[in-house]
Design an enzyme around this catalytic site. Sequence first.
Site, mmCIF file in Angstrom:
data_model
loop_
_atom_site.group_PDB
_atom_site.id
_atom_site.type_symbol
_atom_site.label_atom_id
_atom_site.label_comp_id
_atom_site.label_asym_id
_atom_site.label_seq_id
_atom_site.Cartn_x
_atom_site.Cartn_y
_atom_site.Cartn_z
ATOM 1 N N ARG A 47 0.932 -1.242 -0.136
ATOM 2 C CA ARG A 47 -0.051 0.112 -0.056
ATOM 3 C C ARG A 47 0.836 1.289 -0.103
ATOM 4 O O ARG A 47 0.479 2.245 -0.630
ATOM 5 C CB ARG A 47 -1.098 0.248 1.400
ATOM 6 C CG ARG A 47 -1.815 1.224 1.287
ATOM 7 C CD ARG A 47 -3.002 1.079 2.067
ATOM 8 N NE ARG A 47 -3.116 0.209 3.026
ATOM 9 C CZ ARG A 47 -2.392 0.611 4.338
ATOM 10 N NH1 ARG A 47 -1.877 1.547 4.419
ATOM 11 N NH2 ARG A 47 -2.407 -0.218 5.404
ATOM 12 N N TYR B 46 -15.187 16.431 -16.560
ATOM 13 C CA TYR B 46 -15.724 14.952 -16.266
ATOM 14 C C TYR B 46 -16.802 14.724 -15.284
ATOM 15 O O TYR B 46 -16.830 15.438 -14.257
ATOM 16 C CB TYR B 46 -14.752 14.042 -16.188
ATOM 17 C CG TYR B 46 -15.248 12.710 -15.673
ATOM 18 C CD1 TYR B 46 -15.971 11.905 -16.778
ATOM 19 C CD2 TYR B 46 -14.744 11.941 -14.517
ATOM 20 C CE1 TYR B 46 -16.294 10.547 -16.374
ATOM 21 C CE2 TYR B 46 -15.302 10.674 -14.315
ATOM 22 C CZ TYR B 46 -15.900 10.165 -15.024
ATOM 23 O OH TYR B 46 -16.283 8.651 -14.999
ATOM 24 N N LYS C 24 -7.785 5.468 -19.581
ATOM 25 C CA LYS C 24 -7.863 5.759 -21.270
ATOM 26 C C LYS C 24 -6.432 5.628 -21.870
ATOM 27 O O LYS C 24 -6.121 4.496 -22.055
ATOM 28 C CB LYS C 24 -8.072 7.350 -21.106
ATOM 29 C CG LYS C 24 -9.267 7.593 -20.099
ATOM 30 C CD LYS C 24 -10.614 6.691 -20.247
ATOM 31 C CE LYS C 24 -11.725 7.409 -19.707
ATOM 32 N NZ LYS C 24 -12.031 7.152 -18.345
HETATM 33 C C1 LIG Z 1 -11.216 13.674 -18.356
HETATM 34 C C2 LIG Z 1 -11.590 12.498 -17.251
HETATM 35 N N1 LIG Z 1 -10.968 12.511 -16.287
HETATM 36 C C3 LIG Z 1 -11.257 11.608 -14.980
HETATM 37 C C4 LIG Z 1 -11.911 10.528 -15.335
HETATM 38 C C5 LIG Z 1 -12.095 9.388 -14.488
HETATM 39 O O1 LIG Z 1 -11.401 8.484 -14.564
HETATM 40 P P1 LIG Z 1 -11.723 6.858 -14.077
HETATM 41 O O2 LIG Z 1 -12.841 6.384 -14.917
HETATM 42 O O3 LIG Z 1 -10.449 6.189 -14.372
HETATM 43 O O4 LIG Z 1 -11.777 7.166 -12.755
HETATM 44 C C6 LIG Z 1 -12.593 10.528 -16.873
HETATM 45 C C7 LIG Z 1 -13.322 9.145 -17.203
HETATM 46 O O5 LIG Z 1 -13.984 9.084 -18.047
HETATM 47 C C8 LIG Z 1 -12.300 11.297 -17.756
HETATM 48 O O6 LIG Z 1 -12.922 11.278 -18.898
#
Ligand SMILES: Cc1ncc(COP(=O)(O)O)c(C=O)c1O
Length: 380
Positions: free
Chosen positions: A45, A97, A193
């Site tokens: 961790r 997001y 992503k």
């Molecule tokens: C621009 C952006 N930031 C953060 C996130 C959050 O990421 P996660 O789904 O890996 O928690 C996303 C998810 O789609 C995103 O598109």
Amino acid sequence: MKYATLAVHGGLKDESHQAVTYPLYLSSTFIQPDSEHFQAYGYSRSANPTSASVEKLVADLEGAKHAFATSSGMAANALVFELLEEGDRVLISSDVYGGTWLFTTQLFAKRGIEFEVVDDFNTYDFSKAPANTRLAFIESPTNPLLTVMDIRRVAAAAKARGILTVVDNTFLTSYLQKPLDLGADIVVYSATKYYAGHSDLLAGFVVLNDDTLYERLRIYSKALGGILDPLDSFLVSRGIRTLPLRMDQHNRNAERVAEFLSSHPGAEKVFYPGRRDHPGRDIQAKQASGSGGVLSFRFNESEYDLDRFVKSLRIFAFAVSLGGVESLICRPATMTHESYSPELQQKLGITRNLLRVAVGIEDPEDLIKDLEDAFAAAKR
Ligand SMILES: Cc1ncc(COP(=O)(O)O)c(C=O)c1O
């Protein structure tokens, strides 16, 4: 080393067996030499060699001193938000997001943290920000409307007021844009992503230079426990080896798809910073070396049936997310951004006919044919 070379050769080196690929240490705990002396790794961790390897790789690619690998992009955001105390104020871009918005609206209030929603950071007057303002959070390009923020301007104006600038750089990665070089203090990623790149895991990163902030975040990370496990750290490292190749193809394909949609009657308006008619094009060209693989467009519902369109797609999958090798389409209003109230969606332009396209790395001719066929099937 140049970026593509570092992507292939970066990270830690295996010194015990000279393995070409850094080993996967599936161990939660590590044996210590004696009761007084401890080796670099104690418990996973806090630190694990495979996770440390991907952290080094991501930090080096960003040209940064430190990186934390987290269990998701939201875990990366949540870790950074731990820097805030009760009574602090956050400036948050109105176009972020949906999960980040959910955190803002649900958790800041509960913790006694004020937030101010900023519609346009490019014209925001930082001199008017109240004295308790600690952090400005932006994306560029934004999700889902691909608005471009002038990161250099925002970071300089924020710094002058002692405000930290945090940039969510998920859409571009450090291959196309390096916010720390533009003056930002912290960069966060959903590595689910493009870094991982294959839609098979969730991961995130926090990247920064400041040693004091790093030490605070190191303690918070250990206390919160939202770390990236060794197997996923290994897989993200593997994904990063091909990141430059994939990003180049995402970028080329998105340009082609944006071009196609702009000339098709099924799309009323296309949002992609690489296009000549995009208002943020000049800033984008100054601060990034490409516009990435995500675009959005307003679907022409008077002439085409949206539901029939998405059901007729054969290559594009109707699914949230982006950054994987495969092409996806989603409707932000009811999917990724459903945490925004209908009134706010309307105000921002996250309309029910807005479709977000995550262009994959397939042959662009096939992608365009797929869209063409789906429009034809959806014609009223
Ligand atoms: C621009 C952006 N930031 C953060 C996130 C959050 O990421 P996660 O789904 O890996 O928690 C996303 C998810 O789609 C995103 O598109």
